[in-house]
Design an enzyme around this catalytic site. Structure first.
Site, mmCIF file in Angstrom:
data_model
loop_
_atom_site.group_PDB
_atom_site.id
_atom_site.type_symbol
_atom_site.label_atom_id
_atom_site.label_comp_id
_atom_site.label_asym_id
_atom_site.label_seq_id
_atom_site.Cartn_x
_atom_site.Cartn_y
_atom_site.Cartn_z
ATOM 1 C CE LYS A 1 56.593 10.244 -40.434
ATOM 2 N NZ LYS A 1 57.352 10.790 -39.304
ATOM 3 C CG HIS B 1 50.038 10.542 -34.183
ATOM 4 N ND1 HIS B 1 49.788 10.996 -32.918
ATOM 5 C CD2 HIS B 1 50.625 9.322 -34.035
ATOM 6 C CE1 HIS B 1 50.203 10.107 -32.037
ATOM 7 N NE2 HIS B 1 50.720 9.082 -32.684
ATOM 8 C CG HIS C 1 48.943 16.031 -36.268
ATOM 9 N ND1 HIS C 1 49.445 14.790 -36.581
ATOM 10 C CD2 HIS C 1 49.963 16.907 -36.418
ATOM 11 C CE1 HIS C 1 50.725 14.917 -36.928
ATOM 12 N NE2 HIS C 1 51.057 16.186 -36.827
#
Length: 613
Positions: free
Chosen positions: A174, A177, A180
């Site tokens: 992923k 994001h 984070h």
């Protein structure tokens, strides 16, 4: 710390004891440290010690530097009367403390070090001989350099430790994001601070690289994947695949295929494992590139996959200790209630016997203790995981691991309203590109921007400072509303202002030849604006100590912003150019000390100071 053999300095000898570890130490305590024996205290401390019948070392933390005030002239240090009074209960009225302060002041005398003794609300205030203040502070800052503040007596009793910090921890396959970002910059700050204070730090990135979502992703890649796209833009492509397959996630056939894929993964099927490994390896490569932009590194890339088998050992241990209970559905739980009535419990095993996230965390904690023999382990995640870590630490204690007491969860709130010009932010790299683009635009339109060697790199560093300072200004546990306009302001309490101040002070040094200062007569630094900077520099070790105790960066941020404002005022009112040589050198020395401390603090926060803007 000044040793007798280190007095070859730009200054004439000081009329005070040498061997101390911070500027404030020189002046009131002569604070000792782990490298040198504490020298004899100054007359003030000897008098205080005698009058209060307390050893000098007991008084150290009762005396603090006084915060600078814009409205009035303040003393340099204050002694809190309540902290040295036997009756420190709430019954001890403020007027009693004031009376005790006045009586104590009458029994003390000024000397060559202390020029004035006064009283405040429950405090005894000391003003230092101005020439001595300037000499001592500037000598200490320029000599200690990057270690100024951290060599203070305040840290001498703090044992050096092995510290493990787990932070950032994105999910494999992923894209990184924005959620984070906080974990990454907060963890990096804590690691920087611990290292600066002499601790041995291991930075761990614990990746989300295992679990049922990989079954779904595997099926998605078989349907929509492209190996060329995976190679050249792994995270973007895997994200697109994940979005596509999620549209059919509730389909019974998809569910079955996903479960089969993950089962093959757990059974180490060669073809399935090979595809998963590609997801992981390509993802890490791209993460490392993003971390480099953030100025962050890790000593160890770990992940849930490392503990798939070890988590089965944990389940066996829980069973052997009588802690594992089976529910009617066949899941495994651990009772965490005080009354042992299952009012609070944690699920550690699925009905098919496979492990869960918390089981793998248990295995990771035990493994890290065996591997690193740490003294403290810190987990940096958002506050929604507080319950998870509470359960984790409780289970470790129930298993007999006393070191669970030394595990700590540093939690943080959510960032709200962070959008790019194109809309809602999804990925961290979008934010980094956006902040760099906006900074380049601001720099291009600013009248004060000088010709810069590498404007793109400068914009990136200034933009990152803007993000970090906006994030670190409040309590970490607080949610906050992000604002591009507020973050990127060149004036006010922003990261851009810190970078601008540093670049301006660096430019001042270069303008005057960046020469080695020799025979500086700092006695001429008597102006209120010069004294305010010196007084503020005195407080740096106390600010570092406070941040080291609660792991909150806001204390350092507030300190650096005040330092920048004080330096900006002094830059206007205390010109170097056109002053007599003695005065010019003394002022240059003052600005150099301010820039050094500003740079030190910025680096702790994870900001790379720029020298041009």
């Amino acid at each position: 710390m000044l040793r007798p053999d280190a007095l070859a300095s730009p200054f004439s000898p000081l009329p005070c004891t040498v061997g101390q570890s911070s500027a404030s130490a020189h002046l009131l305590h002569a604070k000792g440290d782990q490298w040198a024996l504490p020298p004899a205290p100054t007359p003030v401390l000897r008098m205080l010690s005698k009058v209060l019948d307390l050893p000098p070392e007991k008084l150290i933390k009762s005396i603090s530097a006084v915060p600078v005030s814009k409205k009035r002239r303040v003393a340099d240090f204050q002694l809190s009367i309540a902290s040295v009074t036997e009756d420190s209960s709430s019954d001890c009225l403020a007027q009693d403390l004031n009376l005790q302060a006045q009586k104590l002041a009458e029994r003390l005398k000024c000397d060559a070090v202390v020029s004035e003794i006064s009283t405040g609300p429950g405090t005894l205030n000391f003003t230092i001989n101005r020439e001595l203040l300037a000499k001592t502070v500037l000598q200490q800052v320029l000599k200690d350099g990057s270690e100024y503040g951290v060599r203070s007596e305040l840290f001498s009793t703090v044992p050096r430790q092995k510290v493990v910090i787990e932070f950032s921890s994105p999910n494999i396959a992923k894209k990184f994001h924005i959620g984070h970002l906080r974990s990454t910059i907060v963890g990096n700050f804590i690691a920087n601070l611990k290292v600066a204070l002499g601790h041995e730090v291991t930075r761990i990135n614990y990746l989300g690289d295992w679990g049922m979502q990989f079954g779904l992703l595997g099926v998605g890649f078989q349907r929509f994947g492209n190996k060329e796209k995976l190679k050249f833009s792994p995270l973007q492509h895997l994200f697109e695949v994940y979005v596509q397959i999620n549209k059919t996630a509730e389909d019974e056939n998809t569910k079955k295929l996903a479960k089969d894929f993950f089962r093959k993964l757990e059974e180490h099927d060669e073809q399935t494992l090979s595809l998963w490994k590609q997801f992981r390896d390509f993802s890490i490569e791209e993460y490392i590139r993003v971390y480099k932009r953030l100025g962050v590194h890790f000593d160890e890339y770990s992940g849930e996959s490392f503990y798939q088998e070890k988590s089965q050992e944990v389940l066996k241990m829980l069973e052997d200790k009588g802690l594992l209970q089976k529910t009617i559905k066949g899941t495994g739980i651990v009772d965490l209630s005080e009354e042992k009535d299952l009012s609070t419990f944690s699920t550690v095993m699925r009905s098919d016997g496979t492990s869960l996230y918390i089981t793998r965390d248990l295995a990771a904690a035990i493994d890290r203790m065996n591997k690193h023999s740490w003294d403290t382990m810190i987990y940096v995640t958002d506050k929604s995981q507080s319950n998870h870590f509470q359960h984790l630490f409780q289970i470790l204690k129930l298993m007999g691991y006393d070191w669970a007491e030394r595990c700590q969860h540093v939690s943080f709130g959510l960032v709200q309203g962070m959008k790019t010009r194109r809309g809602e932010v999804i990925f961290l790299e979008d934010v980094l590109n956006e902040v760099r683009s906006r900074m380049l635009q601001n720099m291009a339109s600013s009248k004060t921007t000088k010709k810069i060697d590498d404007p793109v790199e400068t914009a990136e560093k200034v933009g990152l400072a803007a993000l970090i300072i906006q994030d670190f200004r409040g309590l970490l546990s607080s949610d906050y509303q992000f604002s591009w306009d507020r973050a990127l302001q060149s004036r006010g309490d922003t990261g851009v202002f810190l970078q601008y101040t540093h670049a301006r002070l660096h430019s001042l040094e270069q303008m005057h030849g960046n020469e080695q200062l020799t025979d500086v007569n700092v006695a001429c630094l008597q102006e209120p604006d010069a004294i305010a900077v010196l007084q503020h520099l005195l407080r740096y070790d106390e600010v570092l100590y406070r941040s080291s105790q609660d792991l909150q960066p806001k204390h350092i941020v507030s300190y650096l912003l005040t330092l920048s404002h004080l330096a900006a005022v002094a830059h206007k009112t205390l010109p170097v150019k056109g002053s007599t040589p003695d005065l010019a050198q003394a002022r240059l020395c003052l600005f150099q000390a301010a820039r050094l401390v500003l740079a030190n603090g910025m680096k702790l926060l994870g900001i790379t100071p720029v020298t041009q803007m």
